[in-house]
Motif scaffolding. Structure first.
Motif, PDB file in Angstrom:
ATOM      1  N   ASP A  74       0.917  -1.263   0.026  1.00 34.14           N
ATOM      2  CA  ASP A  74       0.011   0.035  -0.102  1.00 34.14           C
ATOM      3  C   ASP A  74       0.851   1.448  -0.006  1.00 34.14           C
ATOM      4  OD1 ASP A  74      -1.734   2.094   1.050  1.00 34.14           O
ATOM      5  OD2 ASP A  74      -3.248   0.508   0.972  1.00 34.14           O
ATOM      6  N   GLN A 113      -1.060   1.712   6.066  1.00 32.52           N
ATOM      7  CA  GLN A 113       0.020   0.499   6.436  1.00 32.52           C
ATOM      8  C   GLN A 113      -0.071   0.167   7.927  1.00 32.52           C
ATOM      9  OE1 GLN A 113       3.761   1.176   5.081  1.00 32.52           O
ATOM     10  NE2 GLN A 113       3.444   0.831   3.063  1.00 32.52           N
ATOM     11  N   ASP A 152      -3.303  -3.086  -2.164  1.00 33.71           N
ATOM     12  CA  ASP A 152      -4.174  -1.956  -2.563  1.00 33.71           C
ATOM     13  C   ASP A 152      -4.102  -2.105  -4.121  1.00 33.71           C
ATOM     14  OD1 ASP A 152      -5.641   0.291  -2.557  1.00 33.71           O
ATOM     15  OD2 ASP A 152      -3.911   1.587  -2.635  1.00 33.71           O
ATOM     16  N   TYR A 153      -5.310  -1.754  -4.612  1.00 28.32           N
ATOM     17  CA  TYR A 153      -5.711  -1.796  -6.153  1.00 28.32           C
ATOM     18  C   TYR A 153      -4.622  -0.884  -6.879  1.00 28.32           C
ATOM     19  CZ  TYR A 153      -7.645  -2.225 -10.737  1.00 28.32           C
ATOM     20  OH  TYR A 153      -7.729  -2.417 -11.990  1.00 28.32           O
ATOM     21  N   ASN A 190      -0.416  -1.816 -10.664  1.00 32.66           N
ATOM     22  CA  ASN A 190      -1.540  -2.169  -9.864  1.00 32.66           C
ATOM     23  C   ASN A 190      -1.733  -3.327  -9.255  1.00 32.66           C
ATOM     24  OD1 ASN A 190      -2.918  -3.489 -11.542  1.00 32.66           O
ATOM     25  ND2 ASN A 190      -3.617  -1.520 -12.706  1.00 32.66           N
ATOM     26  N   THR A 247      -8.949  -1.936  -1.096  1.00 32.63           N
ATOM     27  CA  THR A 247      -8.867  -0.745  -1.738  1.00 32.63           C
ATOM     28  C   THR A 247     -10.043   0.298  -1.552  1.00 32.63           C
ATOM     29  OG1 THR A 247      -8.423   0.357  -3.792  1.00 32.63           O
ATOM     30  CG2 THR A 247      -9.924  -1.556  -3.684  1.00 32.63           C
ATOM     31  N   LYS A 256     -12.283  -0.477   1.393  1.00 30.85           N
ATOM     32  CA  LYS A 256     -12.223   0.427   2.353  1.00 30.85           C
ATOM     33  C   LYS A 256     -13.196   1.545   2.660  1.00 30.85           C
ATOM     34  CE  LYS A 256      -7.055   0.730   1.411  1.00 30.85           C
ATOM     35  NZ  LYS A 256      -6.093   1.671   1.088  1.00 30.85           N
TER      36      LYS A 256
END
Length: 562
Positions: free
Chosen positions: A15, A21, A60-61, A68, A92, A114
């Motif tokens: 991330d 994090q 994360d995306y 990515n 993400t 998220k």
């Protein structure tokens, strides 16, 4: 499952936001994790996984300008860096449809948006771990690329009445299709659909029907799947393929465009768009899809230079086919910008002779601008390097080493056809065909289309040249010269026809009764430019030298002094 879900497991958080994090680290500590590593980018994550094994990855995306989360997952699978029991979870804040669908299509173990609570994360993680443990033989066989073992393990799990009965059925059916075991796939899918019209079964049955050319059945199943889930991009893809197979190109374009809106980050989907756009002569869509493929693959595991090359080739091809001057200029500028951008920032060209590719593209662009002589002159500066790609010198230290694929030789063929050097293009093409892997599918289509478009041009040239040769044999030099002149209007840089023209003109110049000899001298001088200092096949070299000597001898006699 123990409350300490992550105890004794190696965890990697990927991330680019330090606050998140730390937040995730706190949650994971409460779940038993003590061995946690952090990285900010996909590239760093790939390096970590190449130098150590991880059991759980939270990724994360969107990781900034690098890879990515989807691309990282594809990389790890490509390089076999995710062991069968490992958990890969995309975490993400992205909730837009293209992002979500694109991530789900890559089939991570889970995808969580998220913000989320600790209890939700724990529940999802435990669920994945239970599945991985229960289906360990299946995942191991898939990891080892042993499809027959996958099928056998799926059968055993389904016979035991497993809670994963449906998932095992899907994996088994997909494997049957992969092996082209259509009867077995049909039996399994028919049984599944008789109980539940699940989307995965509908899509696989539609794929089965498509591969057996049962297009109407396949279309019905695709429509049923789409009615159930309007974001089912793979069903849109297959529907477009069915329509394309039936020649309904406009309908296929409409459907694939819908799929692209839903999820544009699929190379196979963009390739399908290219196929449809090519058939419809839709240059804008063709160029855009090619560019998107290049952008998708720039950060992927297979950073193949061919995607960049094909994007630039497609733009130049679009320029050559554009009837409007403004549109042609736009594509020419796009090609130049792509070349300059690649030289400035693209790491994929480091092990590739991009300067040679650039020179050949420059020559093609010069030809499109009407500068045929300059295009041929530019080619002359690199012809030896093109030949060296086709016929490389063996490395005495590594005699068994496979030579690199001669990508640029293909571009030389495109250029030679473009300026009318059909004989040289044909000879180079024959050599290319003997080199394994020399032409990829997209380039093959560009070749085929160029050849198809130039058929009438080549036929016209061949006929004019043939007539000129026959008239020359009959000593009808006036008419022979006219035919060769007309042939050069069709193919301005054709060496053979240029030499034919010069030979005929010299015969006419040698006739003392000839009027206006100076006009022929000037025409000869201009035509010699087509072949002087140019790379020529051996038989043309000999002929060129002989004609040049004859021409100079005539001039020395001062028969044509002004």
């Amino acid at each position: 499952m123990s409350y300490k879900t992550l105890e004794n497991l190696r965890v990697l958080i990927v991330d680019d936001q330090r606050p998140f994090q730390l937040l995730l680290k706190g949650i994971l500590y409460s779940m038993g994790a003590t061995n946690i590593a952090f990285v900010m980018t996909g590239e760093q994550a790939l390096w970590k996984c190449m130098h150590g094994s991880y059991d759980v990855l939270f990724v994360d995306y969107n990781l900034g300008s690098g890879k990515n989360g989807r691309q990282l997952l594809e990389d790890l699978r490509e390089k076999k860096l995710l062991h069968p029991a490992a958990v890969y979870m995309i975490v993400t804040g992205e909730n837009q449809v293209p992002m979500v669908v694109g991530a789900i299509e890559a089939e991570p173990d889970d995808y969580i948006i998220k913000p989320f609570s600790q209890s939700v994360l724990r529940t999802r993680l435990v669920k994945i771990q239970n599945r991985k443990k229960q289906l360990a033989p299946i995942y191991q066989a898939m990891f080892d690329d042993q499809p027959e073992l996958v099928i056998e393990a799926c059968k055993q799990e389904r016979q035991q009445g497993s809670r994963y009965h449906s998932l095992c059925g899907r994996i088994q059916a997909e494997t049957h299709l992969k092996l082209k075991q259509y009867d077995e796939a049909e039996a399994l899918l028919s049984e599944t659909l008789s109980f539940s019209r699940t989307n995965w079964a509908l899509l696989l049955q539609a794929r089965l029907c498509f591969e057996q050319e049962r297009y109407e059945e396949s279309l019905e199943l695709c429509n049923e799947a789409i009615d159930t889930n309007r974001y089912f991009a793979e069903a849109f893809d297959l529907k477009a393929r069915n329509l394309m197979a039936q020649g309904l190109m406009a309908e296929a374009m409409e459907v694939i465009s819908q799929a692209i809106v839903i999820s544009p980050f699929s190379v196979s989907r963009q390739n399908l768009l290219m196929d449809i756009a090519r058939d419809m002569d839709d240059l804008a869509s063709l160029v855009q899809a090619s560019k998107q493929i290049y952008e998708i693959t720039r950060r992927a595991a297979r950073q193949e230079v061919v995607h960049l090359l094909n994007y630039i080739r497609t733009v130049i091809d679009a320029a050559s086919r554009s009837e409007e001057l403004n549109q042609r200029n736009k594509y020419q500028q796009e090609a130049l910008m792509a070349i300059h951008r690649a030289k400035r920032e693209d790491t994929v060209i480091r092990d590739f002779d991009f300067d040679l590719f650039e020179t050949l593209c420059q020559a093609r662009l010069e030809s499109l601008s009407g500068q045929q002589y300059l295009a041929k002159k530019t080619f002359a500066t690199v012809s030896d390097r093109v030949t060296a790609q086709i016929e490389p010198e063996p490395d005495p230290e590594n005699p068994d080493e496979t030579p690199p694929i001669p990508h640029c030789a293909a571009d030389a063929v495109l250029l030679l056809n473009q300026i009318g050097e059909f004989e040289q293009a044909s000879a180079l093409t024959q050599k290319l065909q003997t080199v394994s892997g020399a032409i990829d599918p997209i380039l093959e289509k560009l070749f085929s289309e160029q050849q198809h478009r130039s058929l009438s041009r080549q036929a016209s040239f061949n006929e004019l040249n043939k007539q000129g040769i026959q008239l020359y044999k009959e000593s009808n030099y006036e008419q022979a010269l006219l035919r060769f002149e007309q042939a050069l209007e069709v193919a301005p840089m054709n060496t053979g026809s240029a030499l034919n023209f010069i030979q005929t003109a010299i015969q006419m110049m040698a006739d003392p009764k000839r009027k206006k000899p100076l006009e022929l001298v000037e025409k000869c001088r201009k035509t010699f430019r087509i072949v002087d200092n140019m790379p020529l096949p051996e038989h043309h070299k000999v002929r060129h030298q002989e004609l040049l000597q004859q021409f100079n001898k005539l001039k020395e006699e001062k028969r044509y002094s002004r």
